[in-house]
Design an enzyme around this catalytic site. Structure first.
Site, PDB file in Angstrom:
ATOM      1  N   ASN A   1     -51.419  -5.196 -13.066  1.00  0.00           N
ATOM      2  CA  ASN A   1     -50.209  -5.848 -13.534  1.00  0.00           C
ATOM      3  C   ASN A   1     -49.738  -5.327 -14.885  1.00  0.00           C
ATOM      4  O   ASN A   1     -48.545  -5.405 -15.197  1.00  0.00           O
ATOM      5  CB  ASN A   1     -50.443  -7.367 -13.618  1.00  0.00           C
ATOM      6  CG  ASN A   1     -49.360  -8.071 -14.394  1.00  0.00           C
ATOM      7  OD1 ASN A   1     -48.239  -8.209 -13.946  1.00  0.00           O
ATOM      8  ND2 ASN A   1     -49.695  -8.506 -15.616  1.00  0.00           N
TER       9      ASN A   1
ATOM     10  N   TYR B   1     -38.510   4.347 -17.300  1.00  0.00           N
ATOM     11  CA  TYR B   1     -39.136   3.163 -16.704  1.00  0.00           C
ATOM     12  C   TYR B   1     -39.031   3.225 -15.185  1.00  0.00           C
ATOM     13  O   TYR B   1     -40.026   2.998 -14.468  1.00  0.00           O
ATOM     14  CB  TYR B   1     -38.490   1.888 -17.228  1.00  0.00           C
ATOM     15  CG  TYR B   1     -39.024   0.645 -16.559  1.00  0.00           C
ATOM     16  CD1 TYR B   1     -40.345   0.235 -16.768  1.00  0.00           C
ATOM     17  CD2 TYR B   1     -38.231  -0.099 -15.683  1.00  0.00           C
ATOM     18  CE1 TYR B   1     -40.850  -0.894 -16.130  1.00  0.00           C
ATOM     19  CE2 TYR B   1     -38.736  -1.232 -15.050  1.00  0.00           C
ATOM     20  CZ  TYR B   1     -40.045  -1.623 -15.276  1.00  0.00           C
ATOM     21  OH  TYR B   1     -40.556  -2.739 -14.646  1.00  0.00           O
TER      22      TYR B   1
ATOM     23  N   SER C   1     -41.850  -2.623  -9.131  1.00  0.00           N
ATOM     24  CA  SER C   1     -40.565  -3.168  -9.559  1.00  0.00           C
ATOM     25  C   SER C   1     -39.487  -2.616  -8.645  1.00  0.00           C
ATOM     26  O   SER C   1     -39.627  -1.514  -8.092  1.00  0.00           O
ATOM     27  CB  SER C   1     -40.260  -2.757 -11.002  1.00  0.00           C
ATOM     28  OG  SER C   1     -38.919  -3.070 -11.355  1.00  0.00           O
TER      29      SER C   1
ATOM     30  N   GLU D   1     -42.060 -12.101 -20.647  1.00  0.00           N
ATOM     31  CA  GLU D   1     -41.868 -11.406 -21.909  1.00  0.00           C
ATOM     32  C   GLU D   1     -41.309  -9.994 -21.709  1.00  0.00           C
ATOM     33  O   GLU D   1     -41.156  -9.243 -22.666  1.00  0.00           O
ATOM     34  CB  GLU D   1     -43.192 -11.315 -22.676  1.00  0.00           C
ATOM     35  CG  GLU D   1     -43.722 -12.661 -23.156  1.00  0.00           C
ATOM     36  CD  GLU D   1     -45.014 -12.519 -23.939  1.00  0.00           C
ATOM     37  OE1 GLU D   1     -45.442 -11.375 -24.211  1.00  0.00           O
ATOM     38  OE2 GLU D   1     -45.602 -13.559 -24.286  1.00  0.00           O
ATOM     39  N   PHE D   2     -40.988  -9.639 -20.474  1.00  0.00           N
ATOM     40  CA  PHE D   2     -40.535  -8.287 -20.163  1.00  0.00           C
ATOM     41  C   PHE D   2     -39.337  -7.871 -21.015  1.00  0.00           C
ATOM     42  O   PHE D   2     -39.340  -6.809 -21.642  1.00  0.00           O
ATOM     43  CB  PHE D   2     -40.189  -8.192 -18.672  1.00  0.00           C
ATOM     44  CG  PHE D   2     -39.651  -6.865 -18.241  1.00  0.00           C
ATOM     45  CD1 PHE D   2     -40.511  -5.844 -17.869  1.00  0.00           C
ATOM     46  CD2 PHE D   2     -38.284  -6.623 -18.200  1.00  0.00           C
ATOM     47  CE1 PHE D   2     -40.020  -4.604 -17.460  1.00  0.00           C
ATOM     48  CE2 PHE D   2     -37.778  -5.395 -17.796  1.00  0.00           C
ATOM     49  CZ  PHE D   2     -38.650  -4.386 -17.432  1.00  0.00           C
TER      50      PHE D   2
ATOM     51  N   VAL E   1     -37.486 -11.106 -13.388  1.00  0.00           N
ATOM     52  CA  VAL E   1     -38.491 -12.144 -13.599  1.00  0.00           C
ATOM     53  C   VAL E   1     -38.426 -12.575 -15.063  1.00  0.00           C
ATOM     54  O   VAL E   1     -38.483 -11.729 -15.966  1.00  0.00           O
ATOM     55  CB  VAL E   1     -39.915 -11.643 -13.279  1.00  0.00           C
ATOM     56  CG1 VAL E   1     -40.912 -12.803 -13.340  1.00  0.00           C
ATOM     57  CG2 VAL E   1     -39.970 -10.970 -11.912  1.00  0.00           C
TER      58      VAL E   1
ATOM     59  N   ALA F   1     -53.315  -9.770 -18.379  1.00  0.00           N
ATOM     60  CA  ALA F   1     -53.484 -11.183 -18.041  1.00  0.00           C
ATOM     61  C   ALA F   1     -53.083 -12.135 -19.162  1.00  0.00           C
ATOM     62  O   ALA F   1     -53.133 -13.353 -18.979  1.00  0.00           O
ATOM     63  CB  ALA F   1     -54.937 -11.453 -17.646  1.00  0.00           C
TER      64      ALA F   1
ATOM     65  N   GLY G   1     -47.086 -13.731 -18.788  1.00  0.00           N
ATOM     66  CA  GLY G   1     -46.235 -13.401 -17.661  1.00  0.00           C
ATOM     67  C   GLY G   1     -46.890 -13.467 -16.294  1.00  0.00           C
ATOM     68  O   GLY G   1     -47.610 -14.411 -15.966  1.00  0.00           O
TER      69      GLY G   1
END
Length: 255
Positions: free
Chosen positions: A89, A155, A142, A191-192, A188, A12, A15
């Site tokens: 998340n 990933y 994803s 900070e990914f 998106v 949390a 993002g």
């Protein structure tokens, strides 16, 4: 429909998780906010309590720590233990190396966070949902879980597992009122990418160059839509893409 319900949001502090907290606060929920960065959580909780007058409990938690997750839940104040919604998340990607050149530490971080952390949290809160006869598990997957892309190997594998786990969990919960939703976003802007490239901001910015990506708020509003359907409606899986993206491999970039 969600007013007064207790919602747990993992990851949390930034993002999509941060935006989920913002969107759901406006719906009057009680927010249990967890992530590794305590200061960010406290700032978020203070903002939400001021703006929306809702109860918030920010607590530092590393979802990769199985015993830590168990201890965290056991030590929650009693009024926070009846969790109605969990938004799994917390997640990340590291690198774009070919499998045979990959960093095994990066692999373990992704597996431990994206997959095992989700399992630890879900296993901890789900029995209470079943006992109380209500609940909703939302997993942020994803499009990487729908099809692999070059360099995505581990990933993509973790997100494919998240997708299959959602399907399996729905089967396990058949006959109960507890709902399960998997949301698969495309690109998106969060900070990914900086996290994936270990802080290389120039490389991270190239991911979104020439196109309009989704925002964390776009995903959060989709989560809220799924949560506010009538109890007999379960949106089991939803794919969310920018208009400039067709799949994990094909995007349109403007010069």
């Amino acid at each position: 429909m969600l007013a007064g319900e207790t919602v747990l949001v993992t990851g949390a502090s930034s993002g999509i998780g941060w935006e989920c907290a913002q969107v759901l606060a406006d719906l009057g929920v009680r927010l249990l906010l967890v992530a590794r960065r305590q200061e960010r959580l406290e700032n978020l909780a203070q903002e939400l309590q001021t703006n929306y007058k809702i109860p918030c409990l920010p607590q530092a938690l590393d979802v990769r720590d199985r015993l830590g997750v168990q201890a965290w839940f056991q030590n929650l104040p009693p009024e926070w233990q009846c969790i109605d919604v969990v938004i799994n998340n917390a997640g990340l990607s590291r690198g774009l190396d070919k499998l045979y050149e990959g960093d095994i530490d990066d692999w373990e971080e992704m597996i431990d966070t994206n997959l095992k952390g989700l399992l630890y949290i879900t296993r901890t809160v789900l029995p209470g949902m079943i006992h109380r006869g209500r609940g909703h598990v939302v997993n942020i997957g994803s499009i990487a879980g729908l099809a692999a892309y070059p360099g995505g190997n581990v990933y993509c594998a973790t997100k494919a597992a998240v997708r299959i786990l959602g399907d399996a969990l729905k089967q396990d919960l058949l006959g109960t009122p507890v709902r399960v939703t998997t949301i698969n976003p495309g690109l998106v802007a969060t900070e990914f990418s900086p996290v994936r490239f270990h802080g290389d901001m120039e490389r991270a910015q190239q991911v979104y160059q020439g196109l309009t990506p989704l925002t964390g708020r776009d995903v959060a509003e989709t989560v809220a839509f799924c949560l506010t359907r009538p109890p007999h409606v379960n949106i089991q899986e939803l794919t969310l893409l920018p208009t400039d993206q067709a799949n994990a491999l094909l995007v349109h970039r403007r010069e």
